[in-house]
Scaffold this active site. Structure first.
Site, PDB file in Angstrom:
ATOM      1  N   LYS A  54     -11.505   0.812  -2.171  1.00  0.00           N
ATOM      2  CA  LYS A  54     -10.493   1.482  -3.007  1.00  0.00           C
ATOM      3  C   LYS A  54     -10.968   1.532  -4.455  1.00  0.00           C
ATOM      4  O   LYS A  54     -11.853   2.315  -4.757  1.00  0.00           O
ATOM      5  CB  LYS A  54      -9.152   0.838  -2.750  1.00  0.00           C
ATOM      6  CG  LYS A  54      -8.696   1.345  -1.368  1.00  0.00           C
ATOM      7  CD  LYS A  54      -7.613   0.647  -0.690  1.00  0.00           C
ATOM      8  CE  LYS A  54      -7.453   1.305   0.686  1.00  0.00           C
ATOM      9  NZ  LYS A  54      -6.726   0.491   1.616  1.00  0.00           N
TER      10      LYS A  54
ATOM     11  N   SER B  22       0.792  -1.224   0.000  1.00  0.00           N
ATOM     12  CA  SER B  22       0.000   0.000   0.000  1.00  0.00           C
ATOM     13  C   SER B  22       0.828   1.279   0.000  1.00  0.00           C
ATOM     14  O   SER B  22       0.402   2.281  -0.556  1.00  0.00           O
ATOM     15  CB  SER B  22      -0.947   0.006   1.193  1.00  0.00           C
ATOM     16  OG  SER B  22      -0.226  -0.030   2.402  1.00  0.00           O
TER      17      SER B  22
ATOM     18  N   HIS C 295      -5.027  -3.157  -3.125  1.00  0.00           N
ATOM     19  CA  HIS C 295      -4.631  -2.182  -4.146  1.00  0.00           C
ATOM     20  C   HIS C 295      -4.452  -2.799  -5.530  1.00  0.00           C
ATOM     21  O   HIS C 295      -3.944  -2.141  -6.435  1.00  0.00           O
ATOM     22  CB  HIS C 295      -3.346  -1.468  -3.724  1.00  0.00           C
ATOM     23  CG  HIS C 295      -3.547  -0.638  -2.501  1.00  0.00           C
ATOM     24  ND1 HIS C 295      -4.091   0.623  -2.540  1.00  0.00           N
ATOM     25  CD2 HIS C 295      -3.339  -0.919  -1.195  1.00  0.00           C
ATOM     26  CE1 HIS C 295      -4.179   1.100  -1.319  1.00  0.00           C
ATOM     27  NE2 HIS C 295      -3.729   0.182  -0.474  1.00  0.00           N
TER      28      HIS C 295
END
Ligand SMILES: *Cc1c(COP(=O)(O)O)cnc(C)c1O
Length: 400
Positions: A241, A182, A210
């Protein structure tokens, strides 16, 4: 009355480690409006595909609110499970290619509920040094024996695995890592990790926070891209995200999911995620699977490559063990400065030039490896990325 907590805050300020909340308004054009700074181009969002304010997600959430109301009213096991939760979980399982999936109110809660459900003090957890705080906290809460290997160092991991099998022959051993890290943006060598965990009869948990939505066809993630998804025992991810919503999930075997329903404290003792968020996340997954969704992801990759080609070497490059690569293997570019104070100054300098890129400091990253964590999204215009590259080059010259 005296505020008994001011002393600690003063100490944080003295070390440039004090943080404060900043209210801002985000816009669909990829900018943020800060009260004290005006409008800035946002290079700090994890909304990689620009889905957070997408009309499809808004409509799905609104329809779910009209149907189910706002709050779920109880935990999932009591009376909080709505059709949108189950539909999302089925869709997530199909998307990840797992037998089943379970959603949590956040990615943090997913991690915290999962590891303590699977291991106890006779077991061993082996974590990459740069694992996200939620995985570290989850590991600590589990009471298992914890070993940490240097970032992506497969030799070190193998040493730990050999040690663990020798000292704890019957233990459950789980290797824990992230697909894309991250704060560093680099990828884990998942194929090697799979090989090692098989050799040593360990399980593998991969956090794709991610990489989902970013890597692999239709954004199925790094494990899918490398063809090893079927070898990952515990798939973890977040809806917050690239999927643009909020919530976390675990994917895996039916047994894993059933065990979590029975044991994961952050699942059992917490009110169900609002059904509207589950519906919005479902709409995000639907979008990823369309041609338009795939085109959006490819636009993101054009922007990633553009920034990778523009980014000057960071002044702090080479000062610690964090990876130095800025080749654009993900949407995250760590521009490592080193000193906490300097990172804050650089961030303020960039804000004066019209860019939002906050300083990331200890304890999010190691002391002395403070950085600007730059993220690109599909929403950025090429000129915005070129302008950022130019500003950073200017900043590099100014400090030389
Ligand atoms: C953001 C993040 C999480 C937590 O997810 P939330 O849904 O924001 O709680 C977990 N793991 C990693 C690697 C993350 O970056």
């Amino acid at each position: 009355m005296d505020d008994p907590f001011q002393g600690e805050l003063t100490a944080l300020r003295a070390r440039s480690l004090h943080r404060r909340l900043r209210q801002m308004q985000t816009s669909p054009d990829g900018t943020v409006e800060l009260a004290e700074r005006g409008r800035l181009v946002n290079f700090a969002s994890n909304d990689y595909l620009g889905l957070a304010d997408d009309p499809r997600l808004r409509d799905a959430a609104k329809a779910a609110i009209d149907r189910y109301g706002v709050g779920a009213g109880a935990s999932r096991l009591v009376s909080g499970t709505r059709p949108s939760h189950t539909a999302l979980e089925e869709k997530l399982a199909r998307f990840k290619g797992t037998d089943a999936a379970l959603t949590f109110s956040s990615g943090y809660a997913a991690a915290l509920g999962t590891l303590p459900s699977l291991v106890d003090k006779q077991d061993v957890l082996i974590l990459d040094k740069l694992c996200h705080a939620c995985l570290v906290d989850a590991a600590r809460a589990s009471r298992a024996v914890i070993r940490v290997f240097s970032h992506n160092a497969m030799g070190k991991l193998e040493d730990h695995l050999q040690w663990a099998r020798r000292e704890h022959p019957d233990a459950r051993i789980i290797v824990v890592t992230e697909a894309v890290f991250s704060m560093d943006g680099d990828r884990a060598p998942l194929t090697d990790l799979v090989e090692l965990k098989r050799q040593h009869r360990a399980l593998l948990m991969v956090d794709e926070a991610h990489s989902v939505g970013v890597i692999g066809r239709h954004g199925r993630g790094l494990a899918a891209e490398l063809g090893v998804a079927g070898e990952i025992d515990i798939h973890m991810g977040t809806l917050s995200k690239a999927l643009g919503v909020s919530g976390g999930y675990i994917g895996g075997s039916r047994g894993l999911i059933d065990l979590l329903v029975n044991r994961a404290r952050s699942f059992i003792f917490s009110t169900a995620q609002p059904p509207a968020l589950a519906a919005a996340a479902e709409a995000a997954l639907d979008f990823l699977l369309t041609d338009e969704g795939e085109r959006r992801r490819l636009t993101l990759w054009q922007n990633i490559r553009l920034l990778a080609g523009q980014l000057p070497a960071a002044p702090g490059a080479g000062s610690d063990e964090s990876p130095r690569r800025q080749d654009g293997g993900s949407a995250i570019f760590p521009w490592i400065v080193g000193g906490e104070g300097q990172a804050v100054d650089f961030s303020a300098w960039l804000a004066r030039k019209g860019f939002f890129a906050p300083a990331i400091r200890y304890p999010t990253v190691a002391k002395g490896s403070a950085r600007l964590r730059l993220t690109v999204t599909a929403r950025h215009q090429p000129e915005q990325i070129l302008a950022l590259g130019k500003a950073l080059a200017e900043l590099t010259h100014a400090v030389e």
